[in-house]
Design a protein around this motif. Structure first.
Motif, PDB file in Angstrom:
ATOM      1  N   TYR A   1      -9.603   1.245   0.364  1.00  0.00           N
ATOM      2  CA  TYR A   1      -8.206   0.807   0.276  1.00  0.00           C
ATOM      3  C   TYR A   1      -7.266   1.996   0.487  1.00  0.00           C
TER       4      TYR A   1
ATOM      5  N   ARG B   1      -5.426  -5.451   3.617  1.00  0.00           N
ATOM      6  CA  ARG B   1      -5.376  -6.832   3.117  1.00  0.00           C
ATOM      7  C   ARG B   1      -6.734  -7.292   2.602  1.00  0.00           C
TER       8      ARG B   1
ATOM      9  N   GLY C   1      -7.889  -5.240  -0.421  1.00  0.00           N
ATOM     10  CA  GLY C   1      -7.036  -5.598  -1.561  1.00  0.00           C
ATOM     11  C   GLY C   1      -7.475  -6.902  -2.192  1.00  0.00           C
ATOM     12  N   ARG C   2      -7.782  -7.890  -1.355  1.00  0.00           N
ATOM     13  CA  ARG C   2      -8.284  -9.167  -1.877  1.00  0.00           C
ATOM     14  C   ARG C   2      -9.612  -8.978  -2.603  1.00  0.00           C
TER      15      ARG C   2
ATOM     16  N   TYR D   1      -3.446  -7.336  -7.214  1.00  0.00           N
ATOM     17  CA  TYR D   1      -4.104  -7.139  -5.912  1.00  0.00           C
ATOM     18  C   TYR D   1      -3.896  -8.348  -5.006  1.00  0.00           C
TER      19      TYR D   1
ATOM     20  N   SER E   1      -1.928  -8.358  -1.410  1.00  0.00           N
ATOM     21  CA  SER E   1      -2.576  -8.849  -0.188  1.00  0.00           C
ATOM     22  C   SER E   1      -1.724  -9.919   0.486  1.00  0.00           C
TER      23      SER E   1
END
Length: 182
Positions: free
Chosen positions: A66, A79, A82-83, A101, A105
């Motif tokens: 990340y 993205r 983060g997910r 998070y 995202s």
């Protein structure tokens, strides 16, 4: 990866041996693709750790990926990772961190060509549904399940699409059972 996690992990471990250890300095003179490759390797190792329940290791790999992904203009990995960090946080009971998070995202712009956007949104919805369930926000969870059921998958990621379909259906059934319906 596309459903072939084990071979992807082998390749990721091999590739990481050849990638620079200190990312910030090493990537100043190299193209963005190097950073993306590094992010992909870390994502793969994080995914493997998640599947085996090694959430502390998953968090380390994913946080490294990340942080590295923030150095690239194209935020695809930001993205996705983060997910995944949201999923790890949810699994370890850190509900507010998971929410953070997931919202980060969602705030990142969609992908221009939309390949993978549908499955990404469905996976994100799955996490948000679980989060709403944990917070006993059943109406919100129902709303998210209904919205997620409208996604039309493109067939780009068949293994992932099937997995998220099953996950969403199990969440739908859980909500029905919670409300005393069959």
């Amino acid at each position: 990866i596309h459903g072939f996690v084990a071979p992807a992990v082998i390749y990721a471990r091999q590739a990481l041996q050849f990638l620079p250890a200190s990312a910030e300095q090493a990537y100043e003179q190299r193209p963005a693709e190097w950073i993306e490759w590094h992010c992909g390797c870390l994502l793969t190792l994080g995914m493997e750790a998640m599947q085996t329940g090694a959430f502390a290791s998953a968090r380390q790999y994913l946080l490294a990926g990340y942080t590295l992904s923030l150095c690239v203009k194209d935020r695809v990995f930001t993205r996705v990772i983060g997910r995944m960090l949201g999923d790890v946080s949810l699994e370890t009971g850190e509900l507010h961190q998971a929410d953070s998070y997931y919202r980060q995202s969602l705030a990142e712009p969609s992908w221009p060509d939309e390949t993978g956007e549908t499955i990404f949104r469905a996976q994100l919805a799955s996490g948000l549904i679980r989060l709403a369930y944990e917070w006993n926000e059943l109406d919100r969870a129902d709303q998210l399940v209904n919205e997620a059921s409208l996604h039309e998958y493109q067939g780009d990621f068949p293994a992932g699409e099937e997995a998220v379909r099953v996950q969403l259906e199990l969440l739908r059934l859980l909500l029905l059972r919670t409300r005393g319906k069959k």
